[in-house]
Each structure stands twice: as structure tokens, then as C-alpha cells.
Design a protein around this motif. Structure first.
Motif, PDB file in Angstrom:
ATOM      1  N   ILE A 190     -62.427 -14.278  17.997  1.00 58.13           N
ATOM      2  CA  ILE A 190     -63.687 -15.016  18.676  1.00 58.13           C
ATOM      3  C   ILE A 190     -65.033 -13.731  19.066  1.00 58.13           C
ATOM      4  O   ILE A 190     -66.249 -14.480  19.222  1.00 58.13           O
ATOM      5  N   VAL A 191     -64.978 -12.773  19.082  1.00 60.03           N
ATOM      6  CA  VAL A 191     -65.968 -12.076  19.064  1.00 60.03           C
ATOM      7  C   VAL A 191     -66.591 -12.140  17.496  1.00 60.03           C
ATOM      8  O   VAL A 191     -68.311 -12.560  17.046  1.00 60.03           O
ATOM      9  N   ASP A 192     -65.805 -12.030  16.048  1.00 58.08           N
ATOM     10  CA  ASP A 192     -66.172 -12.404  14.900  1.00 58.08           C
ATOM     11  C   ASP A 192     -67.210 -13.614  14.358  1.00 58.08           C
ATOM     12  O   ASP A 192     -67.474 -14.125  14.054  1.00 58.08           O
ATOM     13  N   ALA A 193     -66.397 -14.515  15.847  1.00 58.63           N
ATOM     14  CA  ALA A 193     -66.902 -16.061  15.413  1.00 58.63           C
ATOM     15  C   ALA A 193     -68.759 -16.477  16.475  1.00 58.63           C
ATOM     16  O   ALA A 193     -68.732 -16.907  16.694  1.00 58.63           O
ATOM     17  N   GLN A 194     -68.579 -14.967  16.488  1.00 60.82           N
ATOM     18  CA  GLN A 194     -70.511 -14.418  16.856  1.00 60.82           C
ATOM     19  C   GLN A 194     -70.443 -14.824  18.502  1.00 60.82           C
ATOM     20  O   GLN A 194     -71.646 -15.044  19.033  1.00 60.82           O
ATOM     21  N   TYR A 195     -69.442 -15.006  19.079  1.00 62.58           N
ATOM     22  CA  TYR A 195     -69.429 -14.201  21.067  1.00 62.58           C
ATOM     23  C   TYR A 195     -69.798 -13.200  21.085  1.00 62.58           C
ATOM     24  O   TYR A 195     -67.943 -12.503  21.372  1.00 62.58           O
ATOM     25  N   ALA A 196     -70.313 -12.823  22.017  1.00 64.91           N
ATOM     26  CA  ALA A 196     -70.811 -10.782  21.782  1.00 64.91           C
ATOM     27  C   ALA A 196     -70.539 -10.547  23.188  1.00 64.91           C
ATOM     28  O   ALA A 196     -70.531 -11.935  24.240  1.00 64.91           O
ATOM     29  N   ASP A 197     -69.811  -9.896  23.420  1.00 59.17           N
ATOM     30  CA  ASP A 197     -68.875  -9.242  24.905  1.00 59.17           C
ATOM     31  C   ASP A 197     -70.131  -8.955  25.337  1.00 59.17           C
ATOM     32  O   ASP A 197     -71.187  -7.621  25.012  1.00 59.17           O
ATOM     33  N   VAL A 198     -71.037 -10.053  26.599  1.00 57.29           N
ATOM     34  CA  VAL A 198     -72.602  -9.146  26.391  1.00 57.29           C
ATOM     35  C   VAL A 198     -72.677  -7.979  28.096  1.00 57.29           C
ATOM     36  O   VAL A 198     -73.958  -7.869  28.806  1.00 57.29           O
ATOM     37  N   VAL A 199     -71.595  -7.886  28.051  1.00 52.78           N
ATOM     38  CA  VAL A 199     -71.747  -6.798  29.972  1.00 52.78           C
ATOM     39  C   VAL A 199     -70.672  -5.370  29.066  1.00 52.78           C
ATOM     40  O   VAL A 199     -72.078  -4.405  29.851  1.00 52.78           O
ATOM     41  N   ARG A 200     -70.289  -5.265  28.471  1.00 50.01           N
ATOM     42  CA  ARG A 200     -70.430  -3.753  28.044  1.00 50.01           C
ATOM     43  C   ARG A 200     -70.889  -2.973  27.520  1.00 50.01           C
ATOM     44  O   ARG A 200     -70.957  -1.668  27.989  1.00 50.01           O
ATOM     45  N   PRO A 201     -72.207  -3.003  26.955  1.00 49.38           N
ATOM     46  CA  PRO A 201     -72.926  -2.619  26.383  1.00 49.38           C
ATOM     47  C   PRO A 201     -74.053  -2.421  28.475  1.00 49.38           C
ATOM     48  O   PRO A 201     -74.967  -1.042  27.629  1.00 49.38           O
ATOM     49  N   PHE A 202     -73.828  -2.809  29.172  1.00 48.08           N
ATOM     50  CA  PHE A 202     -74.464  -2.379  30.187  1.00 48.08           C
ATOM     51  C   PHE A 202     -73.656  -1.665  31.475  1.00 48.08           C
ATOM     52  O   PHE A 202     -73.937  -1.531  31.843  1.00 48.08           O
ATOM     53  N   ALA A 203     -72.171  -2.247  31.153  1.00 55.84           N
ATOM     54  CA  ALA A 203     -71.791  -1.110  32.003  1.00 55.84           C
ATOM     55  C   ALA A 203     -70.259  -0.760  30.792  1.00 55.84           C
ATOM     56  O   ALA A 203     -68.935  -1.058  30.593  1.00 55.84           O
ATOM     57  N   PRO A 204     -70.521   0.442  29.986  1.00 56.86           N
ATOM     58  CA  PRO A 204     -69.695   0.895  29.216  1.00 56.86           C
ATOM     59  C   PRO A 204     -67.812   1.631  30.403  1.00 56.86           C
ATOM     60  O   PRO A 204     -68.763   2.254  31.238  1.00 56.86           O
ATOM     61  N   GLY A 205     -67.094   1.682  28.999  1.00 58.38           N
ATOM     62  CA  GLY A 205     -66.584   2.626  29.631  1.00 58.38           C
ATOM     63  C   GLY A 205     -66.241   3.599  29.600  1.00 58.38           C
ATOM     64  O   GLY A 205     -67.228   4.005  28.375  1.00 58.38           O
ATOM     65  N   PRO A 206     -64.884   4.267  29.602  1.00 60.43           N
ATOM     66  CA  PRO A 206     -64.339   4.298  29.715  1.00 60.43           C
ATOM     67  C   PRO A 206     -63.745   4.149  31.499  1.00 60.43           C
ATOM     68  O   PRO A 206     -64.649   4.450  31.980  1.00 60.43           O
ATOM     69  N   ALA A 207     -62.263   3.608  31.999  1.00 57.40           N
ATOM     70  CA  ALA A 207     -62.423   3.566  33.288  1.00 57.40           C
ATOM     71  C   ALA A 207     -63.576   2.452  34.121  1.00 57.40           C
ATOM     72  O   ALA A 207     -63.572   3.104  35.043  1.00 57.40           O
ATOM     73  N   VAL A 208     -63.125   1.408  33.301  1.00 53.52           N
ATOM     74  CA  VAL A 208     -64.888   0.439  34.001  1.00 53.52           C
ATOM     75  C   VAL A 208     -63.671  -0.977  33.910  1.00 53.52           C
ATOM     76  O   VAL A 208     -63.483  -1.116  33.342  1.00 53.52           O
TER      77      VAL A 208
END
Length: 266
Positions: A190-208
Motif C-alpha cells: 500500500i505504501v508502494d501504491a503511493q500512500y506514505a506513512d505521514v506520521v513517522r517523519p515527525f515521530a520516528p522510532g525506535p520505541a515509539v
């Protein structure tokens, strides 16, 4: 516009917590999952008192998805094209469960999604989960083929930890659902179908994390999983100016076992 998703783990048990947070966080649109009630049982009035319209899809005490918006709700769709059915009783017809609800809110096509759990890797429910995700990918891909500029948010409880850093212990989940290769591949498709995880750049892991089981002091020890996501189409992703996992809402009296996930659109 402030858009959020939250697995509320029974809206009737937590309506006061949810509406209180909506007001404090100044949220415009909230997608909810695991409402655990039929449509006529949903507590609409507390939302209406704050100026929110609500649409809900629920058939019984299981599953259930909803969208609350104070910026309009149009073109409501229960389920998506190709959504698989489920039934584990040979004498009962398989049906499309209350797991997907779409609506257009202020120009954004919001989907509240509660992806099947999968139960165990040798369960028919695991195969159903993979089928469900594949169907979602095909349909979501078609939406962008029809309109590459569409602003689409695929939000909800995905019941998948896409990377090893999204679980507190890789060893603890060895051989379990949520972390298997096929599940992660289905998420990444689904990510490859051009739907990006828009939260992770602002809340990177680990342990998040976004989810912590109620047992064994999992939350105080931060032994959780990151399984709640907002995946955005290209036109939506470029509008995201801020995002966060609101961990504080997992605290306090009678919380959901999930925290809200919030994005701000410019």
C-alpha cells in the motif's frame, strides 16, 4: 485541518474521554475504530454538542468504525469495492464486517479502517487479513489512477508492525501475527501504491508505539507496538505540517489500549 485516528476500544465506555480530547486537541476530523456497538447504540449526542457530525458503521458488539467531523461529511461509503467477507460458521453466510468507512471531509477523503487481526498464523483469519489488505491496496491504487491529485487518508488500526523497531521485543512476537513477512509485505504494498506513512517523519522510532496491552504493566514499561497509522496520498502527504502520537491519552482512568495519532494539514 487537524485529522486524527484512534482505536477507542468501545466508544460507549470511553465517549467522555474521546470528546474531552477532541475539544482539548482542537481536532477537526476523528476516525475511530473498534467502537464495539451497533449504529443505533452509538453515543452521537456528546459529539453533536461539540459541533461534530458523526457517521458510523457497526452491526454488533464487535469491530465498528466511525468518523466524526466538524468540517462536513459527504459521500459516505460503507466498505470499499472488493472488500472481502468473513464467516467462520458453515451455516451462516459470510458478510463484509464493519471495518471500513469512508467520507469526504473538507476536501479530504478520509477512511477509517480496522484491519483484521489475523489471530494466529495458521488461522483462516490470517488468510482473510492478507486478502483484505490486498483488496484494499487494489482499490486504493485505483482511486489514484482515476484521480492522481486526490487527497486521501487511509487511517486506522492496521494490526501490523511494519518494522522490527515497531515492537518492544522481536523475540516476544516471534511466530505471532502482526510481524510476519506477508503482513509487512501487504502493508508495504500500500505504501508502494503511493500512500506514505505521514506520521513517522515527525515521530520516528525506535520505541515509539501506539498500542500497549493492559496486562503486565506494558504501558509503564513502554512495551508496546506501533500499529496505528495514517497513510496519505501524494496530494495529502505534501500538506502535512505536523504529526504526533498522543501518548498521554493512554494514561489515566479507563483508557483505550491505543493512543490517538494526529496530523495537521496546511
Amino acid at each position: 485541518m487537524r485529522l486524527a485516528t484512534w482505536n477507542v476500544n468501545s466508544i460507549r465506555a470511553r465517549v467522555d474521554r474521546v470528546t474531552d480530547w477532541l475539544e482539548r486537541a482542537d481536532v477537526d476530523v476523528l476516525a475511530m475504530q473498534e467502537t464495539k456497538c451497533a449504529d443505533d447504540q452509538f453515543p452521537t449526542m456528546p459529539f453533536a454538542a461539540l459541533g461534530y457530525d458523526v457517521v458510523h458503521c457497526g452491526f454488533n458488539q464487535w469491530n465498528g468504525v466511525a468518523i466524526a467531523s466538524r468540517v462536513g461529511i459527504d459521500d459516505v461509503a460503507v466498505g470499499f469495492d472488493g472488500q472481502p467477507t468473513w464467516g467462520d460458521k458453515p451455516d451462516v453466510e459470510a458478510v463484509a464486517e464493519a471495518r471500513a468507512l469512508g467520507a469526504t471531509c473538507n476536501g479530504v477523503r478520509v477512511w477509517s479502517l480496522y484491519i483484521p487481526n489475523g489471530r494466529t498464523v495458521d488461522s483462516p483469519h490470517y488468510s482473510y487479513k492478507l486478502e483484505w489488505l490486498a483488496a484494499l491496496k487494489d482499490t486504493a491504487q485505483q482511486w489514484l489512477a482515476e484521480n492522481p491529485q486526490a487527497q486521501i487518508a487511509l487511517t486506522g488500526d492496521w494490526n501490523i508492525a511494519p518494522t522490527d523497531e515497531d515492537v518492544w521485543s522481536v523475540e516476544a512476537y516471534q511466530g505471532s501475527t502482526h510481524v510476519t513477512g506477508p503482513e509487512r509485505a501487504a502493508f508495504n504494498a500500500i505504501v508502494d501504491a503511493q500512500y506514505a506513512d505521514v506520521v513517522r517523519p515527525f515521530a520516528p522510532g525506535p520505541a515509539v508505539y501506539t498500542y500497549w496491552d493492559y496486562t503486565q504493566l506494558r504501558f509503564p514499561k513502554n512495551r508496546g507496538m506501533r500499529i496505528d497509522f495514517i497513510l496519505g496520498s501524494p496530494a495529502l502527504a505534501q500538506r502535512v505540517s505536523h504529526a504526533e502520537i498522543v501518548r498521554e491519552e493512554r494514561k489515566g482512568k479507563a483508557p483505550s489500549d491505543h493512543a490517538p495519532v494526529l496530523v495537521e494539514l496546511g
